[in-house]
Write a protein that holds these residues in place. Sequence first.
Motif, PDB file in Angstrom:
ATOM      1  N   GLU A 472       0.852  -1.173   0.000  1.00  0.00           N
ATOM      2  CA  GLU A 472       0.000   0.000   0.000  1.00  0.00           C
ATOM      3  C   GLU A 472       0.894   1.231   0.000  1.00  0.00           C
ATOM      4  O   GLU A 472       2.101   1.127   0.229  1.00  0.00           O
ATOM      5  N   ASP A 473       0.330   2.401  -0.253  1.00  0.00           N
ATOM      6  CA  ASP A 473       1.128   3.622  -0.184  1.00  0.00           C
ATOM      7  C   ASP A 473       1.610   3.831   1.250  1.00  0.00           C
ATOM      8  O   ASP A 473       0.809   3.703   2.204  1.00  0.00           O
ATOM      9  N   LEU A 474       2.882   4.170   1.404  1.00  0.00           N
ATOM     10  CA  LEU A 474       3.389   4.346   2.762  1.00  0.00           C
ATOM     11  C   LEU A 474       4.634   5.229   2.773  1.00  0.00           C
ATOM     12  O   LEU A 474       5.254   5.483   1.746  1.00  0.00           O
ATOM     13  N   THR A 475       4.947   5.709   3.954  1.00  0.00           N
ATOM     14  CA  THR A 475       6.113   6.568   4.166  1.00  0.00           C
ATOM     15  C   THR A 475       6.896   6.038   5.354  1.00  0.00           C
ATOM     16  O   THR A 475       6.313   5.680   6.387  1.00  0.00           O
ATOM     17  N   PHE A 476       8.236   6.008   5.204  1.00  0.00           N
ATOM     18  CA  PHE A 476       9.106   5.556   6.289  1.00  0.00           C
ATOM     19  C   PHE A 476      10.060   6.674   6.670  1.00  0.00           C
ATOM     20  O   PHE A 476      10.546   7.428   5.810  1.00  0.00           O
ATOM     21  N   ASN A 477      10.348   6.734   7.942  1.00  0.00           N
ATOM     22  CA  ASN A 477      11.400   7.627   8.418  1.00  0.00           C
ATOM     23  C   ASN A 477      12.779   7.016   8.126  1.00  0.00           C
ATOM     24  O   ASN A 477      13.749   7.728   7.931  1.00  0.00           O
ATOM     25  N   ASP A 478      12.802   5.668   8.089  1.00  0.00           N
ATOM     26  CA  ASP A 478      14.053   4.972   7.783  1.00  0.00           C
ATOM     27  C   ASP A 478      13.762   3.497   7.531  1.00  0.00           C
ATOM     28  O   ASP A 478      12.832   2.926   8.119  1.00  0.00           O
ATOM     29  N   ILE A 479      14.539   2.903   6.636  1.00  0.00           N
ATOM     30  CA  ILE A 479      14.627   1.452   6.509  1.00  0.00           C
ATOM     31  C   ILE A 479      16.086   1.118   6.749  1.00  0.00           C
ATOM     32  O   ILE A 479      16.970   1.591   6.030  1.00  0.00           O
ATOM     33  N   ASN A 480      16.347   0.356   7.798  1.00  0.00           N
ATOM     34  CA  ASN A 480      17.740   0.062   8.114  1.00  0.00           C
ATOM     35  C   ASN A 480      17.950  -1.421   8.346  1.00  0.00           C
ATOM     36  O   ASN A 480      17.006  -2.187   8.560  1.00  0.00           O
ATOM     37  N   PHE A 481      19.201  -1.790   8.287  1.00  0.00           N
ATOM     38  CA  PHE A 481      19.636  -3.170   8.482  1.00  0.00           C
ATOM     39  C   PHE A 481      20.696  -3.153   9.569  1.00  0.00           C
ATOM     40  O   PHE A 481      21.706  -2.448   9.457  1.00  0.00           O
ATOM     41  N   GLN A 482      20.466  -3.901  10.634  1.00  0.00           N
ATOM     42  CA  GLN A 482      21.358  -3.858  11.780  1.00  0.00           C
ATOM     43  C   GLN A 482      22.103  -5.173  11.943  1.00  0.00           C
ATOM     44  O   GLN A 482      21.506  -6.253  11.892  1.00  0.00           O
ATOM     45  N   MET A 483      23.428  -5.028  12.133  1.00  0.00           N
ATOM     46  CA  MET A 483      24.312  -6.174  12.339  1.00  0.00           C
ATOM     47  C   MET A 483      24.984  -6.001  13.699  1.00  0.00           C
ATOM     48  O   MET A 483      25.957  -5.253  13.820  1.00  0.00           O
ATOM     49  N   PRO A 484      24.496  -6.662  14.730  1.00  0.00           N
ATOM     50  CA  PRO A 484      25.108  -6.545  16.052  1.00  0.00           C
ATOM     51  C   PRO A 484      26.273  -7.532  16.210  1.00  0.00           C
ATOM     52  O   PRO A 484      26.076  -8.746  16.212  1.00  0.00           O
ATOM     53  N   PHE A 485      27.487  -6.996  16.305  1.00  0.00           N
ATOM     54  CA  PHE A 485      28.687  -7.824  16.436  1.00  0.00           C
ATOM     55  C   PHE A 485      28.999  -8.095  17.905  1.00  0.00           C
ATOM     56  O   PHE A 485      28.858  -7.214  18.757  1.00  0.00           O
ATOM     57  N   GLN A 486      29.453  -9.309  18.177  1.00  0.00           N
ATOM     58  CA  GLN A 486      30.042  -9.624  19.467  1.00  0.00           C
ATOM     59  C   GLN A 486      31.336  -8.807  19.590  1.00  0.00           C
ATOM     60  O   GLN A 486      32.167  -8.819  18.678  1.00  0.00           O
ATOM     61  N   PRO A 487      31.549  -8.052  20.667  1.00  0.00           N
ATOM     62  CA  PRO A 487      32.741  -7.192  20.764  1.00  0.00           C
ATOM     63  C   PRO A 487      34.056  -7.927  20.532  1.00  0.00           C
ATOM     64  O   PRO A 487      34.996  -7.368  19.948  1.00  0.00           O
ATOM     65  N   THR A 488      34.144  -9.190  20.970  1.00  0.00           N
ATOM     66  CA  THR A 488      35.392  -9.938  20.763  1.00  0.00           C
ATOM     67  C   THR A 488      35.650 -10.237  19.293  1.00  0.00           C
ATOM     68  O   THR A 488      36.774 -10.569  18.912  1.00  0.00           O
ATOM     69  N   SER A 489      34.613 -10.130  18.452  1.00  0.00           N
ATOM     70  CA  SER A 489      34.762 -10.349  17.010  1.00  0.00           C
ATOM     71  C   SER A 489      34.681  -9.035  16.244  1.00  0.00           C
ATOM     72  O   SER A 489      34.373  -9.021  15.051  1.00  0.00           O
ATOM     73  N   ALA A 490      34.946  -7.938  16.922  1.00  0.00           N
ATOM     74  CA  ALA A 490      34.893  -6.631  16.274  1.00  0.00           C
ATOM     75  C   ALA A 490      36.078  -5.768  16.693  1.00  0.00           C
ATOM     76  O   ALA A 490      35.963  -4.556  16.858  1.00  0.00           O
ATOM     77  N   LYS A 491      37.224  -6.402  16.874  1.00  0.00           N
ATOM     78  CA  LYS A 491      38.421  -5.671  17.319  1.00  0.00           C
ATOM     79  C   LYS A 491      38.978  -4.778  16.220  1.00  0.00           C
ATOM     80  O   LYS A 491      39.426  -3.667  16.471  1.00  0.00           O
ATOM     81  N   TYR A 492      38.936  -5.274  14.962  1.00  0.00           N
ATOM     82  CA  TYR A 492      39.538  -4.550  13.844  1.00  0.00           C
ATOM     83  C   TYR A 492      38.472  -4.178  12.818  1.00  0.00           C
ATOM     84  O   TYR A 492      37.403  -4.767  12.764  1.00  0.00           O
ATOM     85  N   MET A 493      38.828  -3.198  11.989  1.00  0.00           N
ATOM     86  CA  MET A 493      37.928  -2.778  10.912  1.00  0.00           C
ATOM     87  C   MET A 493      38.744  -2.342   9.711  1.00  0.00           C
ATOM     88  O   MET A 493      39.853  -1.819   9.853  1.00  0.00           O
ATOM     89  N   MET A 494      38.177  -2.547   8.530  1.00  0.00           N
ATOM     90  CA  MET A 494      38.823  -2.147   7.289  1.00  0.00           C
ATOM     91  C   MET A 494      37.750  -1.884   6.245  1.00  0.00           C
ATOM     92  O   MET A 494      36.910  -2.746   5.979  1.00  0.00           O
ATOM     93  N   GLY A 495      37.745  -0.686   5.666  1.00  0.00           N
ATOM     94  CA  GLY A 495      36.765  -0.339   4.645  1.00  0.00           C
ATOM     95  C   GLY A 495      35.970   0.889   5.021  1.00  0.00           C
ATOM     96  O   GLY A 495      36.122   1.462   6.100  1.00  0.00           O
ATOM     97  N   LEU A 496      35.096   1.332   4.078  1.00  0.00           N
ATOM     98  CA  LEU A 496      34.272   2.528   4.285  1.00  0.00           C
ATOM     99  C   LEU A 496      35.155   3.746   4.579  1.00  0.00           C
ATOM    100  O   LEU A 496      34.824   4.586   5.418  1.00  0.00           O
ATOM    101  N   GLY A 497      36.294   3.811   3.888  1.00  0.00           N
ATOM    102  CA  GLY A 497      37.203   4.926   4.087  1.00  0.00           C
ATOM    103  C   GLY A 497      38.119   4.773   5.272  1.00  0.00           C
ATOM    104  O   GLY A 497      38.932   5.659   5.538  1.00  0.00           O
ATOM    105  N   GLN A 498      38.023   3.650   5.981  1.00  0.00           N
ATOM    106  CA  GLN A 498      38.839   3.409   7.163  1.00  0.00           C
ATOM    107  C   GLN A 498      40.006   2.508   6.783  1.00  0.00           C
ATOM    108  O   GLN A 498      39.810   1.406   6.260  1.00  0.00           O
ATOM    109  N   LYS A 499      41.242   2.979   7.000  1.00  0.00           N
ATOM    110  CA  LYS A 499      42.399   2.115   6.777  1.00  0.00           C
ATOM    111  C   LYS A 499      42.346   0.951   7.745  1.00  0.00           C
ATOM    112  O   LYS A 499      41.815   1.059   8.856  1.00  0.00           O
ATOM    113  N   GLY A 500      42.877  -0.179   7.339  1.00  0.00           N
ATOM    114  CA  GLY A 500      42.834  -1.355   8.177  1.00  0.00           C
ATOM    115  C   GLY A 500      43.542  -1.140   9.498  1.00  0.00           C
ATOM    116  O   GLY A 500      44.636  -0.580   9.540  1.00  0.00           O
ATOM    117  N   GLY A 501      42.899  -1.573  10.582  1.00  0.00           N
ATOM    118  CA  GLY A 501      43.497  -1.431  11.898  1.00  0.00           C
ATOM    119  C   GLY A 501      42.457  -1.552  12.988  1.00  0.00           C
ATOM    120  O   GLY A 501      41.373  -2.120  12.780  1.00  0.00           O
TER     121      GLY A 501
END
Length: 986
Positions: A472-501
Amino acid sequence: MCLCIFSIPLAAQQLKYTDGNDSWNPNLLGNHRVAVEFTGKENVAKTTIEWRRRDEKPELKRIIVQDASGKEIQNVKIADINREKGTIYFEPVSGKGTYYVYYMPYIDEGDANYPKGVYAKPEYKADAQWLSKIKPNLADNCTVKEIQSVNAFNSFYPMEVIATAAETNDIVAKNSGSSFLVFPEDRTYSIRMRNDLPQRWIQKGVQSTFADTALKGEYLAFQLGVYALQDLGNVKVTFSNLISSNGALIEAKDINCINTDGVRYDGSPFTANVSVSKGKVQAMWCGIDIPQTAAAGTYTGKATVIADGKSTVINLQIKVTDEVTKNGGIDFPEKMTRLKWLNSTLAQENTVIAPYTPLVVKDSEISLLGRKLVLGTNGFPTQIQTYFTPEMTSIGTKANDILSAPLAFHFVDATGKESLQWKNTGLKFTKKEAGTIAWESTSTSQSVQMDVNASIEFDGFLHYTVKVTALEDLTFNDINFQMPFQPTSAKYMMGLGQKGGDRPTTFDWKWDVAHKNQDGAWIGNVNSGLQFSLRDEKYSRPLNTNFYLQKPLLLPTSWGNENKGGITIAPNQKSVLVNAYSGARSMKKGDVLYYNFNLLITPFHKIDTDFQWDTKFYHKYSPIDTIAKTGATVINIHHANAINPYINYPFIEFKKMKSYIDEAHEKGLKVKIYNTVREVSNKAYETFALRSLGHEIYSPGKGGGFSWLQEHVGEDYIAAWFVPEIKDAAIVNSGMNRWHNYYVEGMNWLTQNVGIDGIYLDDVAFDRITMKRVKRVLTKDGHPGIIDLHSANQYNKSDGFNNSANLYMEHFPYINKLWFGEYFDYEKNQPDFFLTEVSGIPFGLMGEMLQGGGNPWRGMVYGMTNRLPWSDNADPREIWKLWDSFGIKGSEMIGYWSENCPVKTNNDKVLATVYKKNGSTLISIASWADSDVKVKLTIDWKKLGINPAKATITAPEITNFQPAQTFTAKDELPVSKGKGWLLIVK
């Protein structure tokens, strides 16, 4: 449609076209000249040259006249220059005899490997007194002897010698009732020009029959040149059966036109619509796959060219001889037999590739090598786990949770709340194979339907198609997708303009596809992580390396939402939440959005340290005996040398290559060759057949570059890497296309017929589908199939600020070693950068260093050296010798990143990695401290299995690395800035 068949008598004797045998310098004079014989007595020579040039506006290019000795003549006057002919006056300074008229001189500007050929403009240096002697009615007093190209490869003859306007108008007038003409052409004369008819066709006249001879089993290629007399749409070629006088049959299904039909690189059907504008020429490349069982004889049938309801029939007469060809004739690519490869499905079936294991499904759980995926009833992961140990040398039994909660989409209304109530159909598996598991689920609310179709492959790649339909016709304030990481598996990051580290505590990113090659990131730890990529149904792989800005990413309609979308990362009490939001939007009833995404579960496999110690690369074409003395075990043959001269086309000197590889094998060495997909040499036999496919194989672009490309390819391409010594000029590949089918077949042919042991990839322009196929053919029949990947650091403006490891992670499951690369700074970057962007360890790989020879002390903390003979600053042979004398093969690598590492220092800027054996240990120490420091070692002797009372700690002498020295466990070790030690504990 009726065709008038005619021929035009030649008005003058056919000009002779010859090979100049590289007898002049093209960088000064150009690639083409006319030899004329002056036979007059005057002080003015006049010649009229019917050169029939394909280049536009020849009057804007300089003419240079020389005598037979090479002396340039200053007194020259140019008159009536056009594409068909030119009249030239010059002073015959040497009297009667031969003179040379150079008519396309150019200057190479720009970088040596990216030249910009600029054609010299006309220059007027003639003396006024001499000019006054030219009589207005002077007749030609020179004989045009021949037109020469600097060598055969640069020749315009015969397919780039244009028909005159009068000849073209005459042929059009005599076929005025036709909407197009068809000129059958032999495979050895590739149709090259789009804007002109070749003189060859005028001389032959319009033909209604094509005849050729083929061997049994051969793929016989031929061309049908379509000349449009009006705008044409939907040009196709259909074929009848071919029948011999004895009734033998070659079926129509074995004949095709590669321009319109075939098989895509992913195995799906390929179709294309071919249009031809009025006055243009289109080559339709066709092929007959002669069965090996075909009876000898002459087969006849028809090829029918159809366009806009009109048709022209070409009678085919194919003589099949008694001889049976080998390999379908592909051993002779100059006959265009390999065009068949464009439609290959070789190695397409998704069979499991070692070391991976078949997928196993139990209820909603899918197990794969070292990992597990748990699915919810809505089709999304509720948990992802890995079982790799922190050392990455084995697969254990302890689960490492990647997620702290299920992955989920959220539809937020105008009040900021999620009001949709979902019902789902439950999880339904649609495919259960060893290599692929697929499933679907549909979730429905009152206003939205979400159809989920997903799959996982044996290497840990997940692909999700998420179709969101408004009920049906509708309006959203947001459509999002959430990925909740376990902190022990989220120590490092690489991508989205972020150098690896190390992952930043909070992070905010917005789409910017025009400038940034970014649609996802990797977040993880050494032994557990996840890469995500956000895409929609219109995703097209961009060009990589410094060509990115010429074909950037397409903004996903769903995720990007007119640049309203982005990603935030923030920690909370229990997780690190990755929130991919798309912002406010309205949808009309029936509107569809695709929120597709890919996931890669890392690591892919455990580290094979023994392969690292055994595989010592020598990266240069050199005599094999010379290489064997270095201790190297694998030779990497780059391009631009005697056995692999032409970039990404290793098929011309294959006999020399095979001889070299045979000798290497006899002497215990393996040989890999440079061959990747990104750009293709202009020496490829199929260049103009590929050009006939529009932009399928070659990217659109502004042209330019090396003179050969400008003179023969003409326009609408991107000039790529150039090797001046051998005049190898490459053209950029457009991305995902049927050239990948050719590439897979080529790798198979080189493995089976030449004996290559693998390939060296210099960046990658294909996706994981092609990579899997390549790995299958390289490892077929027990071949080693070693693949190493090189990349320069792509975190810069030209490359879209991407990370090489993030960009190529989908290929890592099939890579054996990394070589990153130019512009990787081994001095200023921190250990977390080394670990994530350079070493390959979080993905089950190991690597080597390049820029400036790397930092040997820091490299060894990750098991890396540099590569012979790449840098004089850091020869790895002394470290290789230590590996052998210590017996590093068979040792257990326990990195500083592991909680189980038995050796640490009292300075967190000085790191230690252990290579443990029974009774002895090699300790690698490297400093990232800002100055020289002294450190003490903390050693867990029990974990080392060594009695401290009897232990000795020695630093063996290693040239240009460290002096010989003995320490005790209580000693402070002096560590110079940026350096370290290799210590043996026994």
